[in-house]
Design an enzyme around this catalytic site. Structure first.
Site, PDB file in Angstrom:
ATOM      1  N   ASP A 159       0.840  -1.198   0.000  1.00 36.01           N
ATOM      2  CA  ASP A 159       0.000   0.000   0.000  1.00 36.01           C
ATOM      3  C   ASP A 159       0.879   1.254   0.000  1.00 36.01           C
ATOM      4  OD1 ASP A 159       0.971  -0.425   2.601  1.00 36.01           O
ATOM      5  OD2 ASP A 159      -0.827   0.370   3.571  1.00 36.01           O
TER       6      ASP A 159
ATOM      7  N   THR B  57       2.984  -6.051   2.739  1.00 39.78           N
ATOM      8  CA  THR B  57       3.480  -4.914   3.516  1.00 39.78           C
ATOM      9  C   THR B  57       2.363  -3.896   3.770  1.00 39.78           C
ATOM     10  OG1 THR B  57       4.214  -3.734   1.530  1.00 39.78           O
ATOM     11  CG2 THR B  57       5.832  -5.175   2.587  1.00 39.78           C
TER      12      THR B  57
ATOM     13  N   HIS C 136      10.002  -0.023   8.120  1.00 42.44           N
ATOM     14  CA  HIS C 136       9.140  -1.187   8.357  1.00 42.44           C
ATOM     15  C   HIS C 136       9.154  -2.174   7.183  1.00 42.44           C
ATOM     16  CE1 HIS C 136       7.512   0.999  11.765  1.00 42.44           C
ATOM     17  NE2 HIS C 136       7.161   1.998  10.996  1.00 42.44           N
ATOM     18  N   ASP C 137       8.621  -1.739   6.053  1.00 43.46           N
ATOM     19  CA  ASP C 137       8.394  -2.686   4.944  1.00 43.46           C
ATOM     20  C   ASP C 137       9.694  -3.207   4.313  1.00 43.46           C
ATOM     21  OD1 ASP C 137       5.757  -2.313   5.506  1.00 43.46           O
ATOM     22  OD2 ASP C 137       5.429  -0.831   3.940  1.00 43.46           O
TER      23      ASP C 137
ATOM     24  N   ASP D 129       6.794   1.274   1.836  1.00 40.78           N
ATOM     25  CA  ASP D 129       6.472   0.275   0.799  1.00 40.78           C
ATOM     26  C   ASP D 129       7.275   0.582  -0.464  1.00 40.78           C
ATOM     27  OD1 ASP D 129       3.538  -0.993   1.751  1.00 40.78           O
ATOM     28  OD2 ASP D 129       3.853   1.066   2.369  1.00 40.78           O
TER      29      ASP D 129
ATOM     30  N   ASN E 112      -2.451   2.609   3.616  1.00 39.02           N
ATOM     31  CA  ASN E 112      -1.921   3.945   3.906  1.00 39.02           C
ATOM     32  C   ASN E 112      -2.756   5.014   3.223  1.00 39.02           C
ATOM     33  OD1 ASN E 112       0.313   3.253   5.531  1.00 39.02           O
ATOM     34  ND2 ASN E 112       1.523   2.720   3.715  1.00 39.02           N
TER      35      ASN E 112
ATOM     36  N   PHE F 285      -0.315  -0.697  12.659  1.00 41.47           N
ATOM     37  CA  PHE F 285      -1.252  -0.224  11.638  1.00 41.47           C
ATOM     38  C   PHE F 285      -1.776  -1.318  10.704  1.00 41.47           C
ATOM     39  CE2 PHE F 285      -2.190   1.338   7.372  1.00 41.47           C
ATOM     40  CZ  PHE F 285      -3.251   2.182   7.648  1.00 41.47           C
ATOM     41  N   ASN F 286      -0.892  -2.134  10.120  1.00 41.46           N
ATOM     42  CA  ASN F 286      -1.349  -3.091   9.099  1.00 41.46           C
ATOM     43  C   ASN F 286      -2.338  -4.104   9.666  1.00 41.46           C
ATOM     44  OD1 ASN F 286       0.179  -1.913   7.103  1.00 41.46           O
ATOM     45  ND2 ASN F 286       1.891  -3.349   7.295  1.00 41.46           N
TER      46      ASN F 286
HETATM   47  C1  BDR Z   1       3.183  -0.158   8.511  1.00 48.41           C
HETATM   48  O1  BDR Z   1       2.107   0.767   8.397  1.00 48.41           O
HETATM   49  C2  BDR Z   1       2.277   1.557   7.240  1.00 48.41           C
HETATM   50  O2  BDR Z   1       2.036   2.904   7.525  1.00 48.41           O
HETATM   51  C3  BDR Z   1       3.667   1.302   6.739  1.00 48.41           C
HETATM   52  O3  BDR Z   1       3.697   1.360   5.333  1.00 48.41           O
HETATM   53  C4  BDR Z   1       4.005  -0.067   7.254  1.00 48.41           C
HETATM   54  O4  BDR Z   1       3.593  -1.080   6.359  1.00 48.41           O
HETATM   55  C5  BDR Z   1       3.947   0.136   9.776  1.00 48.41           C
HETATM   56  O5  BDR Z   1       3.122   0.032  10.874  1.00 48.41           O
HETATM   57 CA    CA Z   2       2.934  -0.531   4.111  1.00 48.48          CA
END
Ligand code: BDR
Ligand code: CA
Length: 311
Positions: free
Chosen positions: A11, A125, A238-239, A16, A40, A164-165
Site C-alpha cells: 500500500d 506490507t 518497516h516494509d 512500501d 496507507n 497499523f497493518n
Molecule cells: C506499517 O504501516 C504503514 O504505515 C507502513 O507502510 C508499514 O507497512 C507500519 O506500521
Molecule cells: Ca505498508
C-alpha cells in the site's frame, strides 16, 4: 543461485516504495509482480504509487494488479498523517503513465502461485485483506511462505495495542495467521531497530537519482516519526525489513512462536498476541515465526548498497 520469486502485496506508502526499490535492486529475489491494497491511502492512490515507483525505476514490465479497497469487516482507516494526501508525499514523482492489469489482485496472486506450484514467497506490507481473500476464494493457491510486515510483540503504533497493518484489517490478519501457511511476522519490535538516519539518507542521495528519491521520501516520512518517536534516531524502515529478510535471512533474529490476533472490539483490537517463550499452555504454532531483533548496521548497509545499484 536461483532468485526467490516474490510478490509484494503493498500500500505505497513511503516505506512500501523503498521496499519495492530494495527488491528491484536485489538479485536474490525475482519481483514477479506487485499487488496493491487500500491501506496507507485509498486503493486508487496506492495503485498509482506502485506504478509510479516501477516506472521511475524503468520496470514497467512488472505487472501491478489492484486489489481490495476496503477491509473485510471494519471501516477503512488510512494513514495520511504519516504518508500525506497522495500516500507518497514529498518527492516530485511523475504521475503514472501505465495502469494496473485487468485482473483483480486476488486472482492474479492465485494465477502466479498456481503457475509455480506454490513455489512463491508472498511479502505483504499492507493490510492483509487481499491475502485473506486469496485464501477464501482460491484455497488451492497457497504460497509456500508469507513474510509480512505487521504486528508487534510490544507496543503498537496505531493504537497502544495495535500496529497499523493489523489494525487496518484484523479479521483478515486472523485468517492469514490461522491458515497453516508458514508465516513470518516482521513487526515493530524489529523495524523500530532498523532506523535510517539523516546521514544514511545523505549517503543514498549521493549515489544517484534513485538514492535521491529515497532521501526525499525519507525527508517527508521522517517528520511524523520525529514528532511521535523523539526517542528514535532515524526513521523505521518497516516494509523494507520484510524484503530484506527474504534477501538475507540472517539479518533478522527469528524465533518460532504462537501468534494470535485480537479481533475483539475492545482496547486490544488488532493486537498480535505473540508467545515466543513457549509457555506450556500456548505451544508454538507450526509455521509461525516472529522477528525479534536485527543487525541494524548490516541492514542499513544492504539498503544503501542496493539502492545505489539502481543508479
Ligand atoms: C506499517 O504501516 C504503514 O504505515 C507502513 O507502510 C508499514 O507497512 C507500519 O506500521
Ligand atoms: Ca505498508
Amino acid at each position: 543461485m536461483t532468485p526467490t520469486p516474490i510478490i509484494i502485496d503493498c500500500d505505497p506508502g513511503h516505506d512500501d516504495a523503498i521496499a519495492l526499490l530494495l527488491a528491484l535492486g536485489s538479485p536474490e529475489v525475482d519481483l514477479v509482480g506487485v499487488t496493491t491494497v487500500g491501506g496507507n491511502s485509498t486503493l486508487a492512490k496506492t495503485t498509482a504509487n506502485a506504478l509510479r515507483i516501477l516506472e521511475f525505476a524503468g520496470r514497467s514490465d512488472i505487472p501491478v494488479a489492484a486489489g481490495s479497497d476496503a477491509p473485510l469487516v471494519r471501516r477503512q482507516d488510512t494513514a495520511t498523517h504519516v504518508h500525506g494526501e497522495t500516500g507518497l508525499d514529498g518527492p516530485e514523482l511523475a504521475p503514472a503513465v501505465g495502469s494496473a492489469i485487468d485482473l483483480h489482485a486476488v486472482d492474479y496472486l492465485a494465477q502466479e502461485i498456481r503457475a509455480r506450484n506454490g513455489k512463491l514467497t508472498l511479502v505483504p506490507t499492507g493490510p492483509l485483506t487481499n491475502v485473506a481473500l486469496l485464501l477464501a476464494l482460491h484455497p488451492d493457491a497457497r504460497p509456500e511462505r508469507i513474510v509480512l510486515m505487521g504486528g508487534s510483540v510490544g507496543e503498537g503504533n496505531r493504537t497502544p495495542a495495535a500496529e497499523f497493518n493489523i489494525w487496518a484489517d484484523p479479521e483478515a490478519a486472523r485468517r492469514v495467521f490461522d491458515s497453516g501457511i508458514d508465516v513470518t511476522m516482521i513487526g515493530l519490535d524489529v523495524t523500530h531497530q532498523a532506523l535510517i538516519t539523516a546521514e544514511h539518507g545523505a549517503r543514498m542521495r549521493a549515489t544517484g537519482r534513485t538514492g535521491t528519491l529515497v532521501a526525499e521520501l525519507l525527508d517527508f516520512y521522517g517528520r511524523w516519526h520525529e514528532h511521535m518517536y523523539p526517542d528514535l534516531v532515524g526513521s523505521p524502515m518497516h516494509d523494507p525489513v520484510a524484503v530484506a529478510h527474504v534477501i538475507a535471512p540472517s539479518l533478522v533474529d527469528v524465533r518460532p512462536a504462537r501468534i494470535e490476533i485480537d479481533c475483539s472490539w475492545e482496547q486490544g483490537r488488532g493486537r498480535t498476541n505473540v508467545d515466543w517463550r513457549g509457555r506450556h499452555d500456548t505451544p508454538p504454532r507450526e509455521g509461525h515465526v516472529v522477528g525479534l531483533g536485527i543487525d541494524a548496521d548490516a541492514f542499513a548497509e544492504l539498503l544503501i548498497e542496493r539502492i545505489a545499484s539502481l543508479g
